[in-house]
Design an enzyme around this catalytic site. Structure first.
Site, PDB file in Angstrom:
ATOM      1  CE  LYS A 151      -4.057   2.759   2.400  1.00 42.52           C
ATOM      2  NZ  LYS A 151      -4.256   2.396   3.508  1.00 42.52           N
ATOM      3  CE  LYS A 178      -6.522   2.285  -0.445  1.00 38.52           C
ATOM      4  NZ  LYS A 178      -6.687   1.946   0.679  1.00 38.52           N
ATOM      5  CB  SER A 201     -11.616   7.767  -3.927  1.00 39.75           C
ATOM      6  OG  SER A 201     -10.478   8.108  -3.126  1.00 39.75           O
ATOM      7  NE  ARG A 227      -6.030  10.054   3.396  1.00 44.44           N
ATOM      8  CZ  ARG A 227      -4.249   9.743   3.230  1.00 44.44           C
ATOM      9  NH1 ARG A 227      -3.528  11.282   3.090  1.00 44.44           N
ATOM     10  NH2 ARG A 227      -3.898   8.691   2.940  1.00 44.44           N
ATOM     11  CE1 TYR A 283     -14.722   3.220  -3.074  1.00 45.78           C
ATOM     12  CE2 TYR A 283     -12.999   3.726  -4.235  1.00 45.78           C
ATOM     13  CZ  TYR A 283     -13.553   3.578  -2.766  1.00 45.78           C
ATOM     14  OH  TYR A 283     -12.839   4.262  -1.901  1.00 45.78           O
TER      15      TYR A 283
END
Ligand code: PBG
Length: 326
Positions: A197, A249, A275, A207, A314
């Site tokens: 990560k 990630k 995101s 965030r 998503y």
């Protein structure tokens, strides 16, 4: 003029031919939907930097998980926004805390129809916004954090989670979580380790989604984007410590890492299309600058091609519906 004897275009001539020779496929079962639930919310709230994504109320979460199961997604990854945050992240361990309550509700709703996963990290729960506990001088205390992760793992397992996703990048976190689960009689709960990560700018919209209060950065625990050998070490350690699935990630800027990790380990490899990757495509599409649907499928296909069997995205439900109907 000499004409080519090798003609790769022959295999691209018709849709049927292209379908026959396609090397990469994508199926709904490979997609995992990250979901946010806000404690005590009466209504779902939009996340401005992630159009189409919401902070769910418990009620809207229940409805959304049913839709995700109907679309055939492989799993759900739950995140929660607690009403109160403190230095220890108390909400993370409390059986009635925001995330543990959501796990209980979701498992009651879906049973074994899909795989229910939860983020195992303190950043949503701490008032300082770090993924771990802090020492008096404000640095992240690795080993004290491991104790906290053990407590959090037990609480999530008690709530019925199928897979925990330790994402704080503390040294030894997978071994600590495995030990806690096994010691509490939860040896059947699997670990999806956020193994490689990176300290990435692409987490910005997330965030907002979890109302993170972080000041400063995560560079003392998340990886330097410049490094790939380090990722192989992180992944190897996590597998040795008992990770059942390892994750890279973000995804799109780290496809080389996904490919290297895929050839280095003998467990399933996941990648998290984060995101900021979502927001980039949505923003460009909203301006009419790219074809949104094609960009979504192309990006997911690229992550598969790099070697990830599991993709957190998503767009999971939308892509799953499209794949089912095509
Ligand atoms: C940590 C966590 C983060 C994301 C998933 N788990 C944030 C961070 O490490 O800063 C980011 C996911 C995304 O950007 O979509 N709990």
């Amino acid at each position: 003029m000499s004409y080519p004897t090798q003609r790769p275009r022959r295999l691209r001539r018709t849709p049927a031919m292209r379908r026959l020779v396609s090397e990469t496929s994508l199926a709904p079962r490979q997609l995992v939907l990250p979901m946010f639930v806000r404690e005590n919310a009466a209504e779902p709230r939009t996340v401005p930097s992630m159009p189409g994504v919401v902070q769910h109320s418990m009620e809207s979460l229940r409805k959304a998980v049913v839709e995700a199961v109907e679309a055939g997604v492989g799993g759900l990854m739950l995140f929660a926004i607690p009403e109160h945050k403190d230095a220890r992240g108390s909400g993370a361990y409390h059986p009635e805390g925001a995330l543990n309550s959501a796990i209980r509700e979701v498992v009651a709703e879906v049973g074994d129809a899909t795989v229910v996963m939860a983020d195992l990290c303190l950043d949503e729960f701490t008032d300082h916004g770090h993924c771990g506990l802090l020492t008096a001088d404000g640095t992240v205390d690795n080993d004290a954090t491991l104790d906290a992760y053990q407590e959090m793992a037990r609480a999530q397992a008690e709530a019925g989670v199928h897979v925990v996703g330790p994402s704080g990048m503390m040294d030894g976190q997978v071994a600590a979580v495995r030990e806690a689960l096994d010691g509490a009689g939860h040896s059947d709960v699997a670990i999806l380790a956020y193994a490689a990560k990176y300290a990435s700018a692409f987490y910005g919209p997330f965030r907002d989604a979890v109302e993170s209060t972080l000041s400063g950065d995560r560079r003392t625990y998340q990886q330097d984007p410049a490094n790939v050998v380090e990722a192989l070490r992180e992944v190897r350690l996590d597998v040795e410590e008992g990770a059942d699935i390892v994750m890279v990630k973000p995804a799109m800027s780290y496809l080389d890492v996904v490919a290297r990790v895929r050839s280095a380990v003998d467990v399933p490899v996941a990648a998290y299309q984060v995101s900021g990757e979502y927001a980039m495509v949505e923003a460009a599409a909203a301006n009419g600058w790219i074809d949104r649907d094609r960009a979504v499928l192309e990006s997911l296909g690229a992550i598969r091609r790099a070697g990830a069997e599991i993709i957190l995205t998503y767009w999971a439900v939308e892509a799953a519906r499209y794949l089912r109907n095509s």
